[in-house]
Design a protein around this motif. Sequence first.
Motif, short mmCIF file in Angstrom:
data_model
loop_
_atom_site.label_atom_id
_atom_site.label_comp_id
_atom_site.label_asym_id
_atom_site.label_seq_id
_atom_site.Cartn_x
_atom_site.Cartn_y
_atom_site.Cartn_z
N PRO A 61 39.44 -20.78 26.13
CA PRO A 61 39.92 -20.02 27.11
C PRO A 61 39.11 -19.79 28.38
CG PRO A 61 40.38 -19.32 25.20
CD PRO A 61 39.52 -20.25 24.93
N GLY A 62 39.20 -19.90 29.84
CA GLY A 62 38.35 -19.66 30.72
C GLY A 62 37.57 -20.62 31.27
N LEU A 63 37.31 -21.90 30.45
CA LEU A 63 36.86 -23.06 30.92
C LEU A 63 37.38 -23.77 31.95
CD1 LEU A 63 34.09 -24.79 30.05
CD2 LEU A 63 35.75 -26.09 28.63
N LEU A 64 36.47 -24.32 32.90
CA LEU A 64 36.87 -25.11 34.00
C LEU A 64 36.38 -26.45 33.88
CD1 LEU A 64 36.63 -22.96 37.07
CD2 LEU A 64 38.69 -23.27 35.79
N GLY A 65 35.05 -26.85 33.18
CA GLY A 65 34.41 -27.86 33.17
C GLY A 65 32.95 -27.84 32.63
N ILE A 66 32.77 -28.77 31.91
CA ILE A 66 31.32 -29.05 31.55
C ILE A 66 30.55 -30.14 31.83
CG2 ILE A 66 30.00 -28.96 29.33
CD1 ILE A 66 32.30 -27.90 27.78
N CYS A 67 29.33 -29.95 32.26
CA CYS A 67 28.39 -31.14 32.80
C CYS A 67 27.04 -30.90 32.38
CB CYS A 67 28.63 -31.70 34.04
SG CYS A 67 27.98 -30.22 35.00
N LEU B 165 25.69 -27.13 31.60
CA LEU B 165 26.41 -26.28 32.83
C LEU B 165 27.93 -26.39 32.26
CD1 LEU B 165 25.46 -24.44 35.02
CD2 LEU B 165 26.76 -26.36 36.68
N ALA B 166 28.41 -25.25 32.10
CA ALA B 166 30.02 -25.12 32.02
C ALA B 166 30.34 -24.04 33.32
CB ALA B 166 30.34 -24.25 30.77
N LEU B 167 31.11 -24.55 33.85
CA LEU B 167 32.02 -23.69 35.21
C LEU B 167 33.21 -23.12 34.44
CD1 LEU B 167 31.75 -26.04 38.27
CD2 LEU B 167 30.19 -24.16 37.27
N ALA B 168 33.45 -21.77 34.56
CA ALA B 168 34.26 -20.71 33.87
C ALA B 168 34.81 -19.61 34.86
CB ALA B 168 33.73 -20.24 32.58
N VAL B 169 36.07 -19.00 34.53
CA VAL B 169 36.47 -17.97 35.41
C VAL B 169 36.63 -16.94 34.24
CG1 VAL B 169 37.81 -19.23 36.97
CG2 VAL B 169 38.73 -18.70 34.81
N SER B 170 36.24 -16.89 32.99
CA SER B 170 36.40 -15.80 32.18
C SER B 170 35.65 -16.17 30.80
CB SER B 170 37.79 -15.33 31.73
OG SER B 170 38.30 -16.31 31.33
N ASP B 171 35.60 -15.35 29.84
CA ASP B 171 35.22 -15.59 28.25
C ASP B 171 33.83 -16.46 28.49
OD1 ASP B 171 37.57 -15.07 26.56
OD2 ASP B 171 38.35 -15.75 28.33
N PHE B 172 32.92 -15.77 29.37
CA PHE B 172 31.86 -16.49 29.44
C PHE B 172 30.65 -16.45 28.46
CE2 PHE B 172 33.00 -14.14 33.54
CZ PHE B 172 33.28 -15.27 34.21
#
Length: 353
Positions: free
Chosen positions: A295-301, A310-317
């Motif tokens: 949950p909350g994850l947008l992408g990982i690189c 680096l994980a880009l996210a909007v919640s559950d950091f």
Amino acid sequence: MPTYVINVPATSANIGPGFDVMGLSLSLYLTVTADTSAAASVTIAYEGANSEGLSCDPKTNLITSTALYVLQCNGIQGLPACALRINNRIPLGRGLGSSGAAVVAGVLLADALGALHLSRQRMLDYCLMIEHHPDNVAAALVGGFVASYLIDVDRSGNIPASEAPANIAGSTPDEQRERELRALAADASLTLPPENIGHFVQLECSSAIRAVAVIPQFELATSKARAALPATYETRDVVFNLQRLAVLTTALGREHPDPWLIFRAMEDRVHQPYRMHLVPGLPEILASFNPDNTPGLLGICLSGAGPTILALAVSDFDAIAAKLRAVLARHDVDSKYQVLDIVSEGATCEAQP
């Protein structure tokens, strides 16, 4: 005489498919304080962590050697006397733009001490004579989500090796060039930066997005990470990255980010597959987590050359960081993490009485 306070943000480069093109500026800073009030010479003192092995010799320290180069190209020999206090919060050799930040800080230091009033574009030219890839320095200099490119130039001569004031009007391009040409006439050995080496565009990035930086506790030299890359690529792999990069430049700017759109757009076939062996656990991380199971994850690189993930996210950091760190721990990799904002303001220099 004033005291100058320079702040330069950390950066994450590539963001998946944007190898040597894309950069994000993050809320983690290199701070350089230059006190000119009572100094009889140039002194350098580091404060805090992330300073081990860094030179305090003005001729070899990356910040001051960059400043010396810029001043020399503008007809000023030597750094004006100042006491430099450097607080570097950016981990060294972790793929978070520590060397790029040092170069940008050096350019801004020269601009302040020499009263050069360089334009941002000319600052970028100087940065790119030293740091040969625009993704980190462009994002650090101007801030935000940045796409950039540069032209090929001759970097032989008096240029430091690498492993940039707010609210001050810039000199006109003609004034800058005249000053540089006078310096060149006095010293023909100078290597002046060509004009407009690098170009950049600041892209939109949703304010809902934050960056989770999982930082393995080992350094990875950029030269080693670059040596792992192939000399040539298959056309299908280049096309794969171009498709995703074109989507990513817009997808991150949507007010309500689409998790799967961004997740797929952050995939890469140009650099990450060849660097997997340098970061134990990275293959499992890239294969295991997605917006459905995290949950909350947008992408990982991989952040820059790594080893930071680096994980880009909007919640559950914090939960996302815990999952990634657990994988690294299974591979005997100790790590720390920070939840960082993507900052819209780049490097600044403020004069204090």
